[in-house]
Design a protein around this motif. Sequence first.
Motif, short mmCIF file in Angstrom:
data_model
loop_
_atom_site.label_atom_id
_atom_site.label_comp_id
_atom_site.label_asym_id
_atom_site.label_seq_id
_atom_site.Cartn_x
_atom_site.Cartn_y
_atom_site.Cartn_z
N GLU A 1 37.80 -23.20 -14.24
CA GLU A 1 38.72 -23.49 -15.35
C GLU A 1 38.38 -24.81 -16.02
O GLU A 1 39.18 -25.75 -15.99
CB GLU A 1 40.17 -23.47 -14.87
CG GLU A 1 40.47 -22.18 -14.13
CD GLU A 1 41.87 -21.68 -14.36
OE1 GLU A 1 42.66 -22.41 -14.98
OE2 GLU A 1 42.15 -20.54 -13.96
N THR B 1 41.13 -25.73 -18.91
CA THR B 1 42.58 -25.57 -18.76
C THR B 1 43.27 -26.91 -18.94
O THR B 1 42.88 -27.90 -18.32
CB THR B 1 42.91 -24.98 -17.38
OG1 THR B 1 42.25 -23.72 -17.28
CG2 THR B 1 44.40 -24.77 -17.21
N ARG C 1 38.44 -29.23 -25.83
CA ARG C 1 37.95 -27.96 -25.33
C ARG C 1 36.64 -27.59 -26.04
O ARG C 1 35.68 -27.17 -25.39
CB ARG C 1 39.00 -26.88 -25.57
CG ARG C 1 38.50 -25.50 -25.20
CD ARG C 1 39.45 -24.43 -25.61
NE ARG C 1 40.57 -24.32 -24.69
CZ ARG C 1 41.39 -23.29 -24.67
NH1 ARG C 1 41.23 -22.31 -25.52
NH2 ARG C 1 42.39 -23.24 -23.83
N THR D 1 38.03 -18.55 -16.12
CA THR D 1 38.91 -18.90 -17.22
C THR D 1 40.08 -17.92 -17.28
O THR D 1 39.99 -16.79 -16.80
CB THR D 1 38.16 -18.92 -18.57
OG1 THR D 1 39.06 -19.29 -19.60
CG2 THR D 1 37.56 -17.57 -18.89
N GLU E 1 37.73 -17.92 -24.49
CA GLU E 1 36.74 -18.79 -23.87
C GLU E 1 35.60 -17.98 -23.25
O GLU E 1 34.42 -18.30 -23.43
CB GLU E 1 37.40 -19.66 -22.81
CG GLU E 1 36.46 -20.63 -22.13
CD GLU E 1 37.23 -21.75 -21.44
OE1 GLU E 1 37.68 -22.66 -22.16
OE2 GLU E 1 37.40 -21.68 -20.22
#
Lengths: 328, 292
Positions: free
Chosen positions: A168, A171, A178, A199, A204
């Motif tokens: 992740e 996150t 991001r 993810t 993503e």
Amino acid sequence: MSSEFNSSDLAVEAHGLVKNFGTNRAVDGVDLAVPAGSVYGFLGPNGAGKTTTIRLLATLLRPDAGQASVFGHDVVREAGKVRHLIGVTGQYASVDEDLTARENLILFGCLQGLSRSTAKERADQLLEEFTLTDAASRALKKFSGGMRRRLDLAVSLISVPPLVFLDEPTTGLDPRTRNQMWDTIRSLVARGVTILLTTQYLDEADQLADRIAVIDRGAVVAEGTASELKASVGNSTMELHLNDHDEAELAAEIVGLALGVRAKAHHGGLVTAPLSDPGTVFMPLEALHEHSIAIASVAVAQPTLDEVFLTITGHSAQDADELQEIAA
Amino acid sequence: MNTITDSNDVDNTVENIKTDKTVLSAITPGTVRTISGATSLGQVFRDTLTMAWRHFIKMFRNPAEFTDVTIQPILFTLMFVFLFGGAIAGDVKSYLPTMIPGLLAMSVLTTASVTGTKMREDMDKGVFDRFKSLPMARIAPLSGALLADTLRYFIATTLTFATGFVIGYRPESGMRGVVVAGLLIIFTTWALSWIFALLGVIMPSASSVQGLSMMILMPLTFVSNAIVPVASMPSWLQAFVKVNPITHVVSAMRDLTMNGDWGVDVVWTLVISIIIVVVFAPLTVRAYMRKV
């Protein structure tokens, strides 16, 4: 760069991996084949078993059943060798909170067999590369989420491992950070690193991964490229907000006509229409413009993780409700 | 998707990763690499030193976390000397030669329990996952912590003696006895820390380690000859005091500082310490390796 690789080489191979925590079967017979030089995505909601699978492959946990290997080395019997080949970036930055960024890089450099002076050089290189030089001696408590992830990733790359696990990676990061993380990941791939990432976001996985495994309740329920996966999920939805709410019915008719589908008018001036090809989004917009209907916003709703899950597993995931704004 | 933001991404790339190809361009394919899964003795030694270095940085960065070896020995020494000195020996000055070695054993041995608490805290942190994923010596986080802790025992020992000197303690055997007694107590405490390290590894949480450590240490240190004369105790308690290893440690400290003797208690202390290491080091290492 990936041309250096023999395409038949597998970075990760797993057969029937099982891990139990008490009575809870966290990983329930996972099979994997990750080609070297590619990005492989694990997609699934919280608690699906993504992180446990990564921890099994990264030698942090021993499987209760099944077998897995990294570049041909068994993760249980040859764990020591596997550890030379991997970098692990956890869901929560796994660096030492009490040390500075530079000290962390030196510490983990030394622990990977670099001499002290080489470790220092390497630390400075990585700080520079991940634009952390200015924050090198600052307390980690003052680091932003994005900086923490970058440091965590930098630490994972000290030994230039050919396989990097990213649990992740984005996150909790804001959209700008991001995007930066995505670019960092892409540049690693361009240099020939194999990446296995988990993810919760379909978007993503879509952006980064060459192949995606959808994981639910400890098992792989679907596997394929992003487009194969999306094809199984179905259409996107176009969402229009009108300035004048009273025009919704009329607008729905125009949009429906332009796309050759049935568009629906909702409360508050919202019009929705199924969109089989996002490329046709301009057609209803032109038609509305000709009829002088003013639009407040247009969005194309991607198939959400929820929809993926609903389609593939028949039950829903709690997360993900993402609208990709095309224009405002 | 992302059509608007894509143009910004290009700038972010430059900002985020400098296109310095030298750093990461040399990716050697995993199947081509020659690697060894074995850990050499040299690597164990190197990684232990590296982990000790990590502990030193943490210690000096959080001085509040090592008050047990800075403030506590000073406080204990002053408190016990002035609290019990008059009552037991009539005056403080004549109490010091018996009291300082007793307090030394008490304060320094007590600090060994922190090894266990710290070990547990460390193992519960995310950074431990990182250690486990590295091709480093598996034992290094444990051995490094135990090595770094000898510095803590050294500080506690020095401060206890220093406080004694300030309030008028003049050991009869001179500095030689003080140095030997100091080294012996540091070694004994290090040996004892293996027991607490074992608790740290097998107990479920840092606070449970601390609770249990206190439960072991309090009776052992107080029900000994460290602070009060044994003759003042009921006979059943005297029996316990006589077999309590801490009594031997305290007597050894007194022998060394009062007349520079390598008496039977010094030998006892060494034997006990070595037995603890021989028994508990393998137990701790085994329990630890099973966890990591």
